[in-house]
Design a protein around this motif. Sequence first.
Motif, PDB file in Angstrom:
ATOM      1  N   GLY A  79       0.788  -1.236   0.000  1.00  0.00           N
ATOM      2  CA  GLY A  79       0.000   0.000   0.000  1.00  0.00           C
ATOM      3  C   GLY A  79       0.812   1.273   0.000  1.00  0.00           C
ATOM      4  N   LYS A 126      -4.575  -1.490  -3.716  1.00  0.00           N
ATOM      5  CA  LYS A 126      -5.548  -1.706  -4.788  1.00  0.00           C
ATOM      6  C   LYS A 126      -5.651  -0.453  -5.657  1.00  0.00           C
ATOM      7  N   ASP A 127      -5.324  -0.599  -6.924  1.00  0.00           N
ATOM      8  CA  ASP A 127      -5.434   0.534  -7.849  1.00  0.00           C
ATOM      9  C   ASP A 127      -6.860   1.072  -7.873  1.00  0.00           C
ATOM     10  N   SER A 128      -7.834   0.176  -7.799  1.00  0.00           N
ATOM     11  CA  SER A 128      -9.236   0.597  -7.846  1.00  0.00           C
ATOM     12  C   SER A 128      -9.584   1.503  -6.671  1.00  0.00           C
ATOM     13  N   TYR A 129      -8.998   1.219  -5.508  1.00  0.00           N
ATOM     14  CA  TYR A 129      -9.268   2.046  -4.329  1.00  0.00           C
ATOM     15  C   TYR A 129      -8.645   3.432  -4.495  1.00  0.00           C
ATOM     16  N   TYR A 169     -11.295   8.174   3.980  1.00  0.00           N
ATOM     17  CA  TYR A 169     -10.622   7.264   3.060  1.00  0.00           C
ATOM     18  C   TYR A 169      -9.319   6.639   3.573  1.00  0.00           C
ATOM     19  N   THR A 206      -4.419  -2.675   7.425  1.00  0.00           N
ATOM     20  CA  THR A 206      -5.030  -3.103   6.168  1.00  0.00           C
ATOM     21  C   THR A 206      -4.174  -2.582   5.023  1.00  0.00           C
ATOM     22  N   LYS A 236     -10.715   5.380  -6.828  1.00  0.00           N
ATOM     23  CA  LYS A 236     -11.958   5.782  -6.160  1.00  0.00           C
ATOM     24  C   LYS A 236     -11.738   7.062  -5.349  1.00  0.00           C
ATOM     25  N   VAL A 237     -10.646   7.094  -4.588  1.00  0.00           N
ATOM     26  CA  VAL A 237     -10.344   8.290  -3.795  1.00  0.00           C
ATOM     27  C   VAL A 237     -10.035   9.468  -4.719  1.00  0.00           C
ATOM     28  N   ASP A 265      -5.458  -1.448   1.828  1.00  0.00           N
ATOM     29  CA  ASP A 265      -6.359  -0.976   0.780  1.00  0.00           C
ATOM     30  C   ASP A 265      -5.635  -0.169  -0.296  1.00  0.00           C
ATOM     31  N   LEU A 266      -4.591   0.543   0.098  1.00  0.00           N
ATOM     32  CA  LEU A 266      -3.888   1.389  -0.864  1.00  0.00           C
ATOM     33  C   LEU A 266      -3.124   0.560  -1.898  1.00  0.00           C
ATOM     34  N   PRO A 301      -7.197   4.176   5.283  1.00  0.00           N
ATOM     35  CA  PRO A 301      -7.473   2.851   5.872  1.00  0.00           C
ATOM     36  C   PRO A 301      -6.709   2.642   7.173  1.00  0.00           C
TER      37      PRO A 301
END
Length: 266
Positions: free
Chosen positions: A145, A187-190, A176, A182, A193-194, A184-185, A178
């Motif tokens: 991440g 994930k390119d999709s996340y 946003y 975790t 999204k941000v 989450d960062l 995380p």
Amino acid sequence: MSKRNSQASKSAARERLRVERERQAKREKAKRQIIVAGSIVAVLAIAGGIGYAVVQNNEPSKWDAAADAKVVAPANTSGKNGTTVVIGESKTDNTVHLYEDPRCPACASFEQTVGETVNKGMTDGDYKLSFTLGTFLDGNLGGEGSKNGVSALGAALNVSPEAFLEFKTALYSTKYHPEETTDDLAKDSYLIKVANTVDALKDNKKFQDAVNKGTYDAWAMKMSKTFDDAKGVDSTPTIKINDKVITNPSTVADWQKALKDAGVTK
């Protein structure tokens, strides 16, 4: 006659018993061979699995490859490999230097509390802002991440300094950012999204392609190395005013006092 027939019957019975014992022995032998063969296959499968796992673990990750890849530096950077990031049009010599890691909860707390005021001081011309981004939390916690976050921040910086600052603010926001544990960062999709909460990055195909393709992965690794080599930086956030490390402010008043003590404001 009867006696003879009885003897013959006994002989026949003994022969049948002998034949049956031989059959049973052959079946037992065959069974043992199957068990042994199965055990060998199982051992080989386990060994093969371990070998595959070892090979997989020893396979260089995309980040290992990025560390040796040619650097594509984002726009609005300077210095070797584009690892110098200075934002602000003021001609002042005053510089506030922030050392942060995208996964860092203390960085998020600092940004949520003082970040807006810090950015305003740059906009007002009191100082320039300089950034060095680290990825050490990936090493401490496992995951990708921090590295992926730095790469995406590079993609935002390539759009504009303003997009970089707004995206960084969004990543560290209460909504946003995380939990530290975790990833989450990663994930390119996340990240996209941000980024869609930032006007300059919303549905920005060039930005999104850079995130998805890892255009700035090599830059992120060089930036991380610069962070690791920085003197006086043992944790995040580390804040320097004119190259002097200050105590991290927990309030706006603390920040304003730190600036005043450093002679930045009167």
